[in-house]
Write a protein that holds these residues in place. Structure first.
Motif, PDB file in Angstrom:
ATOM      1  N   PRO A 173       0.908  -0.978  -0.159  1.00 59.49           N
ATOM      2  CA  PRO A 173      -0.278  -0.189  -0.039  1.00 59.49           C
ATOM      3  C   PRO A 173       0.808   1.415  -0.110  1.00 59.49           C
ATOM      4  N   ILE A 174       0.911   2.707  -0.900  1.00 53.54           N
ATOM      5  CA  ILE A 174       1.278   3.553  -0.805  1.00 53.54           C
ATOM      6  C   ILE A 174       0.291   4.537  -1.009  1.00 53.54           C
ATOM      7  N   VAL A 223       0.577  15.717  -6.841  1.00 54.87           N
ATOM      8  CA  VAL A 223       0.711  13.965  -6.610  1.00 54.87           C
ATOM      9  C   VAL A 223       1.794  13.738  -5.682  1.00 54.87           C
ATOM     10  N   ARG A 224       1.278  13.643  -4.330  1.00 59.58           N
ATOM     11  CA  ARG A 224       2.491  13.491  -3.492  1.00 59.58           C
ATOM     12  C   ARG A 224       2.197  12.418  -2.142  1.00 59.58           C
ATOM     13  N   TYR A 225       3.580  11.444  -2.326  1.00 55.71           N
ATOM     14  CA  TYR A 225       3.181  10.043  -1.345  1.00 55.71           C
ATOM     15  C   TYR A 225       3.980   9.927  -0.853  1.00 55.71           C
ATOM     16  N   ASP A 226       3.718   8.802   0.139  1.00 59.13           N
ATOM     17  CA  ASP A 226       5.219   8.386   1.052  1.00 59.13           C
ATOM     18  C   ASP A 226       5.644   7.068   0.125  1.00 59.13           C
ATOM     19  N   ARG A 227       6.757   6.835  -0.237  1.00 58.94           N
ATOM     20  CA  ARG A 227       7.795   5.927  -0.539  1.00 58.94           C
ATOM     21  C   ARG A 227       7.521   4.035   0.160  1.00 58.94           C
ATOM     22  N   ARG A 228       7.197   3.731  -0.163  1.00 59.26           N
ATOM     23  CA  ARG A 228       8.018   2.011   0.317  1.00 59.26           C
ATOM     24  C   ARG A 228       8.822   2.527   1.793  1.00 59.26           C
ATOM     25  N   SER A 243       2.998   4.443   4.052  1.00 54.65           N
ATOM     26  CA  SER A 243       3.164   3.459   3.301  1.00 54.65           C
ATOM     27  C   SER A 243       3.561   1.980   4.017  1.00 54.65           C
ATOM     28  N   GLY A 244       3.354   1.152   3.141  1.00 56.52           N
ATOM     29  CA  GLY A 244       3.890  -0.158   3.857  1.00 56.52           C
ATOM     30  C   GLY A 244       5.331  -0.247   3.764  1.00 56.52           C
ATOM     31  N   GLY A 257      12.251  -0.300   7.063  1.00 53.58           N
ATOM     32  CA  GLY A 257      11.917   0.031   5.548  1.00 53.58           C
ATOM     33  C   GLY A 257      13.459   1.452   5.025  1.00 53.58           C
ATOM     34  N   TYR A 258      13.948   1.932   5.897  1.00 55.58           N
ATOM     35  CA  TYR A 258      14.759   2.630   5.903  1.00 55.58           C
ATOM     36  C   TYR A 258      16.049   2.230   4.910  1.00 55.58           C
ATOM     37  N   ILE A 259      16.844   1.405   5.843  1.00 59.18           N
ATOM     38  CA  ILE A 259      17.700   0.551   5.254  1.00 59.18           C
ATOM     39  C   ILE A 259      17.501  -0.443   3.972  1.00 59.18           C
TER      40      ILE A 259
END
Length: 260
Positions: A11-12, A52-57, A62-63, A182-184
């Protein structure tokens, strides 16, 4: 605020604002930030564009899927967002990792990109050791807080931090809140990226934005990109890595001047 499932079901989290019939501007942010990195630009951008802006995976709302990620995987998430919103073509503005995704899209999905803005970004990191060390430090600590002071000093100049403590704190909190896995996983995508050759195939009108005080993705890295994309233009702002936060007015002027 829609949630759009990517090709593998991740999910994004997406936000769409601005006039319905305006040109679409899609924003992609830096490693360790959310879509709210762009807050200083939103009033100006939504006056002219459908944003349009979104949270990266692996970031924000986001997931978080199992890593490591690749730049192709993350770029295909962006295509899934476009498809989910029935957008055939967008103007793309990406900073740092967002610029890396933009290069992949420009080279591999050029029919989806009208104009391309690559901000504070790079094509390749020959020395993998700093990225491996960063991954090890965050993994060992179990928190992005372990590297927060070092990263914030790369993101924003000391002068900005001193004069803008609230905005500095907002950016640092955003970074620390990033899920560790998610970060790593995204660090691995940056570490393993090599866009040096593919950018030669980009045909979209392209603007590169660099920060004169950016040590993470310096002016030389921006010049390398400019020299390999036919007709690309380079703008330099007086900032470190997160140039849209450090110089919001100058940044808006460069973007809107290029997009029209």
């Amino acid at each position: 605020m829609p949630v759009i499932n990517s090709h593998d079901g991740c999910p994004i989290d997406v936000e769409v604002t601005g006039p319905d019939n305006a040109p679409v501007l899609m924003l992609s942010s830096s490693l360790g930030t959310t879509k709210h990195m762009w807050d200083p630009q939103m009033a100006a951008f939504t006056a002219k564009y459908r944003v349009v802006r979104y949270d990266r995976r692996g970031h924000g709302k986001s997931g978080v899927t199992k890593g490591p990620y690749s730049m192709e995987l993350l770029s295909r998430d962006a295509i899934a967002v476009m498809d989910g919103l029935n957008l055939d073509e967008v103007n793309w503005l990406g900073l740092s990792m967002g610029g890396m995704e933009g290069m992949w899209l420009g080279a591999n999905a050029g029919n989806r990109i009208d104009k391309l803005i690559l901000s504070n970004t790079s094509t390749y990191y020959p020395d993998k050791t700093p990225w491996n060390t960063r991954i090890e430090n965050v993994t060992r600590a179990g928190s992005v807080a372990a590297i927060a002071d070092t990263v914030i000093n790369a993101w924003l100049t000391q002068t900005f931090q001193k004069n803008n403590p609230a905005e500095t704190a907002r950016m640092k909190e955003m970074m620390i809140a990033t899920p560790v896995e998610g970060y790593i996983a995204c660090c691995a995508a940056v570490r393993d990226m090599d866009h040096r050759e593919i950018i030669k195939s980009i045909t979209a009108p392209t603007l590169i934005i660099a920060g004169s005080k950016d040590m993470a993705t310096n002016v030389e890295a921006a010049e390398f990109i400019r020299d390999r994309i036919k007709g690309a233009k380079l703008a330099i702002v007086d900032a470190a890595h997160i140039s849209n936060v450090e110089q919001p007015a100058a940044y808006i002027a460069e973007v809107t001047g290029f997009l029209g």
